[in-house]
Design a protein around this motif. Structure first.
Motif, PDB file in Angstrom:
ATOM      1  N   VAL B 112       0.839  -1.200   0.000  1.00 45.36           N
ATOM      2  CA  VAL B 112       0.000   0.000   0.000  1.00 45.36           C
ATOM      3  C   VAL B 112       0.879   1.257   0.000  1.00 45.36           C
ATOM      4  O   VAL B 112       0.622   2.224  -0.727  1.00 45.36           O
ATOM      5  N   ALA B 113       1.948   1.231   0.786  1.00 47.86           N
ATOM      6  CA  ALA B 113       2.842   2.389   0.869  1.00 47.86           C
ATOM      7  C   ALA B 113       3.417   2.734  -0.504  1.00 47.86           C
ATOM      8  O   ALA B 113       3.387   3.890  -0.942  1.00 47.86           O
ATOM      9  N   VAL B 114       3.914   1.721  -1.193  1.00 45.15           N
ATOM     10  CA  VAL B 114       4.516   1.961  -2.507  1.00 45.15           C
ATOM     11  C   VAL B 114       3.459   2.442  -3.491  1.00 45.15           C
ATOM     12  O   VAL B 114       3.696   3.355  -4.291  1.00 45.15           O
ATOM     13  N   LEU B 115       2.260   1.836  -3.409  1.00 46.95           N
ATOM     14  CA  LEU B 115       1.194   2.264  -4.325  1.00 46.95           C
ATOM     15  C   LEU B 115       0.821   3.728  -4.090  1.00 46.95           C
ATOM     16  O   LEU B 115       0.637   4.479  -5.050  1.00 46.95           O
ATOM     17  N   CYS B 116       0.728   4.124  -2.830  1.00 42.35           N
ATOM     18  CA  CYS B 116       0.411   5.530  -2.530  1.00 42.35           C
ATOM     19  C   CYS B 116       1.479   6.449  -3.127  1.00 42.35           C
ATOM     20  O   CYS B 116       1.167   7.449  -3.781  1.00 42.35           O
ATOM     21  N   GLY B 117       2.752   6.101  -2.893  1.00 39.16           N
ATOM     22  CA  GLY B 117       3.839   6.916  -3.424  1.00 39.16           C
ATOM     23  C   GLY B 117       3.788   6.976  -4.939  1.00 39.16           C
ATOM     24  O   GLY B 117       3.914   8.038  -5.546  1.00 39.16           O
ATOM     25  N   ALA B 118       3.580   5.828  -5.559  1.00 39.19           N
ATOM     26  CA  ALA B 118       3.547   5.777  -7.019  1.00 39.19           C
ATOM     27  C   ALA B 118       2.371   6.592  -7.551  1.00 39.19           C
ATOM     28  O   ALA B 118       2.478   7.242  -8.599  1.00 39.19           O
ATOM     29  N   PHE B 119       1.257   6.572  -6.817  1.00 40.21           N
ATOM     30  CA  PHE B 119       0.097   7.361  -7.233  1.00 40.21           C
ATOM     31  C   PHE B 119       0.455   8.858  -7.228  1.00 40.21           C
ATOM     32  O   PHE B 119       0.186   9.574  -8.196  1.00 40.21           O
ATOM     33  N   ASN B 120       1.094   9.304  -6.162  1.00 39.04           N
ATOM     34  CA  ASN B 120       1.597  10.685  -6.129  1.00 39.04           C
ATOM     35  C   ASN B 120       2.473  10.962  -7.343  1.00 39.04           C
ATOM     36  O   ASN B 120       2.338  11.981  -8.015  1.00 39.04           O
ATOM     37  N   GLY B 121       3.400  10.036  -7.577  1.00 40.64           N
ATOM     38  CA  GLY B 121       4.353  10.218  -8.675  1.00 40.64           C
ATOM     39  C   GLY B 121       3.649  10.321 -10.016  1.00 40.64           C
ATOM     40  O   GLY B 121       4.004  11.154 -10.852  1.00 40.64           O
ATOM     41  N   LEU B 122       2.644   9.483 -10.206  1.00 36.82           N
ATOM     42  CA  LEU B 122       1.898   9.516 -11.470  1.00 36.82           C
ATOM     43  C   LEU B 122       1.246  10.876 -11.676  1.00 36.82           C
ATOM     44  O   LEU B 122       1.342  11.471 -12.752  1.00 36.82           O
ATOM     45  N   LEU B 123       0.575  11.348 -10.633  1.00 34.38           N
ATOM     46  CA  LEU B 123      -0.111  12.641 -10.752  1.00 34.38           C
ATOM     47  C   LEU B 123       0.876  13.742 -11.076  1.00 34.38           C
ATOM     48  O   LEU B 123       0.595  14.642 -11.862  1.00 34.38           O
ATOM     49  N   ILE B 124       2.042  13.665 -10.470  1.00 32.11           N
ATOM     50  CA  ILE B 124       2.975  14.785 -10.576  1.00 32.11           C
ATOM     51  C   ILE B 124       3.842  14.702 -11.826  1.00 32.11           C
ATOM     52  O   ILE B 124       3.975  15.662 -12.575  1.00 32.11           O
ATOM     53  N   SER B 125       4.418  13.517 -12.078  1.00 38.87           N
ATOM     54  CA  SER B 125       5.365  13.497 -13.195  1.00 38.87           C
ATOM     55  C   SER B 125       4.683  13.196 -14.528  1.00 38.87           C
ATOM     56  O   SER B 125       5.182  13.597 -15.561  1.00 38.87           O
TER      57      SER B 125
END
Ligand SMILES: Nc1ncnc2c1ncn2[C@@H]1O[C@H](COP(=O)(O)OP(=O)(O)OP(=O)(O)O)[C@@H](O)[C@H]1O
Ligand SMILES: [Mg+2]
Lengths: 498, 322
Positions: B112-125
């Motif tokens: 879940v932690a990695v998915l949350c981070g990756a979700f942030n990353g997707l939105l931003i990058s």
């Protein structure tokens, strides 16, 4: 054998700006091919498409006869194409070696960066320029701490570190001095013998005629001519590029010449300046000559308050002054124009208008910006150089390299200065604009402004200055004037043999 | 031709002090003060409990460093920690609530932690949202999810979880193992090309792109890494509280950003490193300790803490300017 590069019907549109309308180019293997044209005609745009940094709007690029379509600079790199970016692709806060090998770091078995190998290979690359820079560029130095010329050399090495077959040098010589250019040309010739194809972009025509085999000439986003260098003349090339160029008038020698100096330096010293004494009268354009990095820029920056002066005296209109920060200088009506656009000049991401207004706001101590009032005034200055822009409110980054530089020059001329410090100001601006600039500077001088000019291009000093103070190792070694103002004396003095 | 070029000496990069120098100096001073105020400071028990208190922030700060080096920022780390905490305790409970279900819960939390981070990353990058706005928004979403999964604090974890976390492995406290692992990870990353690429992305986006770095992917990875470390922190907090709490970790975002900046990493990106952030986080913890032992009235503690942080930051800026 098919040519190394063929470009056909290439176009590129940025929103409403047609940066490139008809890009055509054929470069054979093992030739040095000039790409010429005025500021904003599309040279960098074409180069970036070939190097994978921009996607074209339409058109084809063929490498060795095969059509390619790059999705990133990395794709182009894999085909052996490397571009020297006019605005430099370096990361200021990283070391020279880390920059040269960025993304291509040598690794050891654990996937770690192999620092020893990176160091060794960087030193090997630096060897190529040893004759011109000695040991001055250390592999572990930060790029931000290098001079503009040294940064340019690092970008050149970054290109050659990729061992490319096709090289595009987009104004790679803009900040190099005569000796550095000579070494660079030796490298270009050696690479030509090895079969490397080079596209060479420069606003210095003498260089083009010295090193290039063919030339493609562009105007307003379209290619207008292709020629063999041996079959043409500089005059003809200029004519194809921009039409006729007027020459800056030489100064009329007048009697009231021994007017009181506007600027007088008395044994000025600092970490990089050694007892510099010099005076400049109103109406005079005094050149600062010598090899690059001998204290010319340091002096200009110190006078502008950007670097400290530790000893000696600076007199302005016979009054000792102490200029500790650029704002002091601006209030005393001193203007500083640098060719080093990046860190010194640009408010990156801001509009053309804001960039133009930056100096005038400080000098008039304005707190409130009345954009409506200022805009027409600034537009007038910008158009004096035929600056090519779509809207005043566009970001500065949307301008071509040379047009950005014109904005920075115009910024200062709008402040009505009494002393103008020009620090290699024409880096990257085209011949016509250069002529306009010097005509304008001469006009300002005639109206009583004093000018100090440093240029990495010797002919610019010889053509426009009344006197030239030649620097070596932070000190003025000699002053040239009158009949001595020629290339021979200047070169000899620069090498400290006068 | 004498010495023609000596005028243009480049400042040498190697002689400069590392970015974490100031934080480290402050840390040593605070440790000495703390030792003076609390003579038992170097007792094993005291060190153990201090480290247990500091560890979550250290871990989050390590992750936050990567995001900040790339020129971004992650305000959602606290909410990620809360979400990971409730997911872990819920999964353990669902899997039977015995010792054997603990590893399942840990893995679920980290995923879940990695998915949350990756979700942030997707939105931003990839969708190009502003990092500050995007992670502020996702932070609210992650908190809401945490509350939805576990509306009230509760759901105790099996004893083996908190006993292992609070105890020792091979005679060495578990928390020390974790700290050492974090350190080793940071040192490994320091020598891997990824960190250098990230600094390039943070230092000059155009230059990084032109050098052929896949910017979007690099930034995405930095956010995923940040999420992962927020997850590790959550697992540590779970070991401390031994239960779920949807409101846990609310000070982690600001705390981690302060730690990173104190450690010498520039908020503008491109300069710094996670070693400094570890010192920065320790420094923040020690500031709290010293204030506590100095016997300041409670009302003033936060104010004094703020002032000391400000002083440390100013010190860092002054040294960097030299
Ligand atoms: N990213 C961009 N967005 C919008 N317009 C752009 C962008 N890049 C270039 N242009 C426009 O495209 C035109 C061509 O620019 P380009 O940089 O190719 O000129 P150039 O021939 O390299 O000029 P110079 O000699 O000044 O470097 C200019 O009018 C410029 O304003
Ligand atoms: Mg250009």
């Amino acid at each position: 054998m098919s040519p190394a590069i063929t470009v056909r019907d290439l176009t590129k549109r940025f929103d409403k700006v047609h940066a490139l309308t008809d890009g055509r180019l054929t470069v054979e293997r093992g030739e040095i091919h000039a790409l010429l044209g005025a500021n904003g005609c599309g040279k960098s745009t074409l180069s970036k498409i070939v190097a994978g940094a921009y996607a074209p709007t339409s058109g084809t690029v063929l490498i060795d006869g095969k059509e390619v379509s790059f999705r990133s600079p990395r794709d182009a790199e894999q085909m052996g194409i490397a571009l020297f970016y006019q605005e430099l692709s370096l990361i200021p806060k990283m070391s020279v070696e880390a920059n040269i090998f960025l993304r291509r770091e040598p690794r050891n078995g654990l996937g770690f960066i192999d620092r020893d190998r990176m160091r060794a290979e960087t030193l090997k690359l630096l060897e190529m320029f040893k004759e011109a820079v000695g040991d001055d560029i250390r592999p572990d130095a930060l790029v931000a701490d290098l001079t503009p010329g040294q940064r340019q050399i690092v970008e050149i090495l970054k290109v050659y570190a990729k061992e490319p077959r096709i090289v595009i040098m987009d104004e790679a010589t803009a900040a190099l001095d005569g000796r550095q250019v000579k070494v660079f040309f030796d490298i270009l010739r050696k690479k030509r013998e090895e079969g490397v194809s080079t596209i060479f972009i420069s606003h210095r025509l003498d260089e083009v005629f010295e090193i290039c085999d063919h030339a493609t000439i562009m105007r307003n986003g379209a290619v207008v001519a292709e020629t063999t260098i041996a079959d043409t003349t500089p005059e003809h090339v200029v004519h194809m590029m921009v039409g006729d160029v007027k020459k800056a008038p030489k100064r009329q020698l007048r009697d009231e010449d021994d007017k009181a100096p506007l600027l007088k330096l008395d044994a000025v010293g600092s970490a990089q300046l050694d007892n510099v004494s010099l005076s400049v009268a109103p109406g005079e354009i005094v050149g600062l000559g010598g090899l690059q990095g001998q204290g010319q820029s340091t002096l200009l920056r110190s006078l502008f308050g950007a670097l400290p002066i530790t000893s000696g005296e600076v007199l302005l209109n016979n009054e000792p002054v102490s200029i500790r920060k650029p704002a002091d200088a601006v209030h005393r009506k001193i203007a500083y124009v640098s060719g080093d656009r990046g860190p010194d000049a640009a408010l990156p991401g801001r509009s053309i208008f804001e960039n133009l207004a930056a100096a005038i706001l400080v000098s008039e101590r304005r707190k409130l910006v009345r954009a409506k009032e200022l805009q027409p005034q600034l537009a007038g200055v910008a158009s004096a150089f035929k600056t090519k822009y779509a809207r005043m409110t566009d970001a500065i980054g949307t301008l071509s390299g040379g047009n950005q530089q014109k904005i920075f020059i115009a910024r200062w001329l709008a402040t009505n200065p009494q002393l103008i410090l020009l620090d290699d100001p024409t880096k990257g601006i085209d011949l016509a604009a250069k002529a306009d600039l010097f005509a304008l500077i001469r006009g300002l001088a005639d109206s009583g402004v004093a000018v100090l000019l440093y240029s990495s291009e010797e002919s610019e000093l010889l053509d426009n200055c009344d006197r030239i103070a030649v620097f070596n190792d932070g000190a003025i070694v000699t002053e040239l004037s009158g009949a001595e103002m020629d290339s021979f004396h200047l070169t000899r003095a620069a090498y400290g043999e006068a | 031709m004498k010495n023609t070029l000596s005028a243009a000496k480049p400042a040498s990069g190697s002689l400069k002090k590392p970015a974490w120098f100031v934080a480290f100096g402050f840390l040593v001073v605070l440790i000495l003060i703390n030792w003076y105020l609390q003579p038992s400071f170097f007792d094993g028990m005291v060190l153990h409990s201090n480290l247990t208190t500091f560890l979550p922030l250290i871990l989050v700060a390590i992750g936050q460093t990567f995001v900040i080096m790339g020129g971004d920022i992650d305000l959602s780390v606290g909410s990620i920690a809360a979400l990971v905490n409730v997911v872990t305790v819920s999964v353990i409970a669902m899997a039977g609530g015995d010792s054997a279900s603990v590893p399942i819960g840990l893995v679920a939390g980290l995923v879940v932690a990695v998915l949350c981070g990756a979700f942030n990353g997707l939105l931003i990058s990839y969708l190009r949202l502003q990092p500050m706005v995007a992670t502020f928004g996702t932070g609210i979403i992650f908190s809401a999810l945490a509350l939805w999964i576990l509306p009230q604090a509760g759901l105790a974890v099996p004893d083996v979880y908190w006993m292992t976390y609070g105890g020792t492995i091979l005679g060495v406290p578990t928390v020390l193992w974790i700290l050492v692992a974090g350190f080793v990870f940071v040192l490994i990353m320091k020598r891997r090309p990824f960190e250098s690429h990230l600094k390039a992305v943070g230092g000059n986006r155009a230059g990084a792109f032109q050098s052929g770095i896949d910017m979007s992917f690099t930034r995405l990875l930095s956010f995923a890494l940040c999420g992962l470390f927020a997850g590790f922190a959550a697992l540590c907090l779970t070991g401390e509280t031994a239960s779920g709490d949807p409101l846990l970790g609310q000070s982690l975002a600001m705390g981690s950003i302060s730690a990173v900046v104190l450690g010498g990493t520039m908020l503008s990106g491109g300069v710094g490193g996670a070693v400094g952030s570890i010192f920065g986080a320790l420094l923040l913890g020690m500031i709290g300790n010293v204030i506590f032992f100095a016997g300041l009235p409670f009302e003033y503690q936060t104010l004094v803490q703020g002032l000391i942080v400000l002083a440390a930051l100013a010190g860092g800026v002054l040294v960097a300017r030299k």
